[in-house]
Design a protein around this motif. Sequence first.
Motif, PDB file in Angstrom:
ATOM      1  N   SER A 445      22.774  -0.951   9.850  1.00  0.00           N
ATOM      2  CA  SER A 445      21.901  -1.240   8.721  1.00  0.00           C
ATOM      3  C   SER A 445      20.716  -2.075   9.173  1.00  0.00           C
ATOM      4  CB  SER A 445      22.683  -1.987   7.638  1.00  0.00           C
ATOM      5  OG  SER A 445      21.813  -2.557   6.687  1.00  0.00           O
ATOM      6  N   TRP A 479      27.452  -8.145   3.634  1.00  0.00           N
ATOM      7  CA  TRP A 479      26.748  -7.137   4.419  1.00  0.00           C
ATOM      8  C   TRP A 479      26.174  -6.064   3.499  1.00  0.00           C
ATOM      9  CZ3 TRP A 479      31.924  -7.148   3.638  1.00  0.00           C
ATOM     10  CH2 TRP A 479      32.548  -5.935   3.323  1.00  0.00           C
ATOM     11  N   LYS A 480      25.121  -5.441   3.979  1.00  0.00           N
ATOM     12  CA  LYS A 480      24.449  -4.378   3.235  1.00  0.00           C
ATOM     13  C   LYS A 480      24.502  -3.080   4.020  1.00  0.00           C
ATOM     14  CE  LYS A 480      21.020  -6.620   0.267  1.00  0.00           C
ATOM     15  NZ  LYS A 480      19.584  -6.612  -0.115  1.00  0.00           N
ATOM     16  N   GLU A 481      24.824  -2.003   3.321  1.00  0.00           N
ATOM     17  CA  GLU A 481      24.726  -0.681   3.946  1.00  0.00           C
ATOM     18  C   GLU A 481      23.260  -0.269   4.073  1.00  0.00           C
ATOM     19  OE1 GLU A 481      27.250   2.439   2.426  1.00  0.00           O
ATOM     20  OE2 GLU A 481      28.449   0.956   1.359  1.00  0.00           O
ATOM     21  N   LYS A 485      22.722  -0.889  -1.403  1.00  0.00           N
ATOM     22  CA  LYS A 485      24.161  -1.163  -1.478  1.00  0.00           C
ATOM     23  C   LYS A 485      24.519  -2.462  -0.750  1.00  0.00           C
ATOM     24  CE  LYS A 485      25.138   3.802  -1.427  1.00  0.00           C
ATOM     25  NZ  LYS A 485      25.837   4.894  -0.699  1.00  0.00           N
ATOM     26  N   GLU A 486      25.215  -3.350  -1.462  1.00  0.00           N
ATOM     27  CA  GLU A 486      25.599  -4.643  -0.881  1.00  0.00           C
ATOM     28  C   GLU A 486      27.070  -4.927  -1.144  1.00  0.00           C
ATOM     29  OE1 GLU A 486      23.104  -8.445  -1.033  1.00  0.00           O
ATOM     30  OE2 GLU A 486      24.661  -8.870  -2.521  1.00  0.00           O
ATOM     31  N   HIS A 487      27.749  -5.491  -0.151  1.00  0.00           N
ATOM     32  CA  HIS A 487      29.150  -5.877  -0.262  1.00  0.00           C
ATOM     33  C   HIS A 487      29.270  -7.379  -0.024  1.00  0.00           C
ATOM     34  CE1 HIS A 487      30.450  -1.598   0.117  1.00  0.00           C
ATOM     35  NE2 HIS A 487      29.359  -1.518   0.861  1.00  0.00           N
ATOM     36  N   ASP A 488      30.085  -8.036  -0.829  1.00  0.00           N
ATOM     37  CA  ASP A 488      30.336  -9.471  -0.665  1.00  0.00           C
ATOM     38  C   ASP A 488      31.848  -9.689  -0.757  1.00  0.00           C
ATOM     39  OD1 ASP A 488      30.383 -12.198  -0.591  1.00  0.00           O
ATOM     40  OD2 ASP A 488      29.086 -12.518  -2.327  1.00  0.00           O
ATOM     41  N   TYR A 532      30.730  -5.541  -5.311  1.00  0.00           N
ATOM     42  CA  TYR A 532      29.901  -4.457  -4.790  1.00  0.00           C
ATOM     43  C   TYR A 532      28.697  -4.307  -5.717  1.00  0.00           C
ATOM     44  CZ  TYR A 532      28.254   0.307  -3.942  1.00  0.00           C
ATOM     45  OH  TYR A 532      27.465   1.404  -3.690  1.00  0.00           O
ATOM     46  N   TYR A 534      25.091  -2.135  -6.424  1.00  0.00           N
ATOM     47  CA  TYR A 534      24.197  -1.001  -6.155  1.00  0.00           C
ATOM     48  C   TYR A 534      22.990  -1.118  -7.075  1.00  0.00           C
ATOM     49  CZ  TYR A 534      22.131   3.614  -5.922  1.00  0.00           C
ATOM     50  OH  TYR A 534      21.231   4.640  -5.766  1.00  0.00           O
TER      51      TYR A 534
END
Length: 775
Positions: A445, A479-481, A485-488, A532, A534
């Motif tokens: 990414s 982290w971000k794809e 899109k973001e994940h925490d 998550y 979006y």
Amino acid sequence: MKIRFQQHIRQVLFFGTLGFAFSCSNTKYLKEGEMLYTGAEVKIENDSLSKKSKKALKSELEDNLTPKPNSSFLGLRPKLFFYNIAKEPKKEKGFNYWLKYKIGEKPVLLSDVDRGFNKDIIVNYSENKGYFNAKATYDTVSKNKKAQVIYTLRPGNQYLINKVKFQNDSIPVTEEIVKVSDKTLLKEGNPFDLGVIKSERERIDNQLKQKGFYYFHPDNLIIQADSTVTKNHKVELNVKLKENTPDLAKQQFTIDKVIVFPNYNIRDVKDGKYNIPMDSDSLAKYAHNDIYVIDPEQKFKPKIFDRALYFKKGDLYNRADHNLTLNRLINLGVFKFVKNEFVISDSLNHKFDTYYLLTPRQIQSLRLEALGRTNSANYAGSELNLNWTHRNLFRGAEQFKASVYGAFDVQIGGPKDAKNLFRAGANAQLSIPRIVAPFRFNSSSAFVPRTNISIGYEFQNRTEYYTLNTFSGSFGYLWKENVRKEHDLKIIDITYVTPANVTPLYDSISAKSQALQRVVQKQLIFGPTYSYTYTNTMLPKKNTIYYKGTLDLAGNLTGLFSGANVKDGKQKSIFGVPFSQYAKMEHDFRFYHKLGDKSSFASRFIGGIAYPYGNSDNIPFSKQFFSGGSNSIRAFRARTLGPGSFDPRTIKQGYYFDQSGDIKLELNAEYRANIYKFLNVAFFADAGNIWLVNDDIQRPGAKFSSDFLSEIAVGAGFGLRLDFSILILRLDLAMPFRIPYYEKGDRWTFDKINFGNSSWRRDNLILNIAIGYPF
């Protein structure tokens, strides 16, 4: 019926008179011989075109005509009216100047229209769309000092693509073009379209940039159209290199040396050369793996560039890695400016050196913030924050943030004895630009993945009631794809709450309320949380969305392995404190629709549920849902709505209580429009409520049931938003239309609206003052 008919007649006469007045008053200001330009219309004479094709072509042609007539609304031209009635100002300020040139609009006259130029635009645009034999004429229709221009287009037949040929010879660049020809935008049978041809040249250029052709440009391509080799209005396209294409554009380049200047300053460059020798012997002492990090003062660890740079010695240049590297360097957060240069080092073997010129941000900063606020729960207050930031704590672009704060909220109205609130605390957060874990985490990414560690403490004092000490800590990854899109993920998220100085007054108030008793109970909450997100709201689309889903699992494994079961009397504790065990899920979905350049529609749905089990029979107060207030259902004061149909009027005077629930449903809709520069207006409607999972005998009607729809609260209102760029000040005035704690058949309140009654206005008109949009 007669009265209604007379009212309608009066309305029609009123608006008709108003329209006539606006219309006539605008033309009377015109000089002798002047005519107000009211717009243009394009008529298409072609029997072979479908209605849909005619409509599309007509719309596109009319969009390209200039100038545009004065703006109108329902046939009226209010901006032109204000321009005409305002006196010519003597200075570029004052009311007349504002009315005439800011609100008003100068008249667009027929003499401003170059009809011959517009006719040429129509013909040229038609030819670009494949109508090679297009012809156009124009005529002017005038009446009562108004004029319209009618353009007539005879486009003939539209030419279609019969065949597409790509130049094929032995040089590398044309071989690569042929390899990507299967993805061409030029499809046989499609209409000839110059816009598609330009897009095809850009597509080929992007593909070649991925194959090392750094110096190639779309203008190096020519796509020839030949209509003489076919019949029946078809054309053959030939895609080829221009004969004058530079040799550099035909060569594939590879990376030679990768050189990083992490402390770059323009003063370090003299006569286009760096003040550090670039020969191999001088660079050797700065070597790190396959890159050279020119950092004599060793402010940065070289390994941070291993993870950020995607170019290595010997790699074939490609645009994706080029952009990816720049984005990751920016995303580190430690560099203010990031610049990239390629310098040919070996023209014979087609190699160049890549330079990364990085200007650091201020490594440390100290900021003092003072905030003032008010809310719909009748509290006003202030907050003071002192924040210290270090952006390179261990020389690896680690960001460390520490802050101390103090705040107070004072009751300024509403129920008596609601008591004031004082808070003070400190917190610290360390953000490491990589995943710190026993496993390997690779990300392609443009966004650098981060490990986040935080600790915090807060002291809260509810005067004359109690004080609470809250300790918190977390460890997790962000982290971000991609940009959407973001994940925490927090591997562990701990909160420990311990009360102190609970007064006899609060004990007497909470004696008959388990909910109030839980506020001052010791709480230990720990477990993983994940969210998550979006969103594509940053894209220039007509319709965009935002979604955030959150999952919170507290005490699950500990409860499972310890056999905790509060219902069987087997509640377990850690250091004498029962730990919370629950599962909580929440979804936040938003939809945005652009209605025009200055107006839009926004909506939001929130749905959430928290379920206690095992070691807990209720959800901790701090983890429950709340409703009402400036960012929720604005017709109800913050944390006063629900749960369910529970009637808060049964609460005794002086009884401090925040209504909370385990289930939340909420729907919001808002029309937004800009009326003048920084001034925006909104009309909104909100609906929703909160409920409990289990019965509460002290709050009848609070439990969620199949009858939940009858317990939905509804409110609506009007808002002003002052957009000063650096902040948006929002004022929303709302009123309830449906109150869930009224009798079941009497919950709609339209028949109770009474603006003339001061008591009704005080209880039902809720003013919310906030910063930013509600969603």
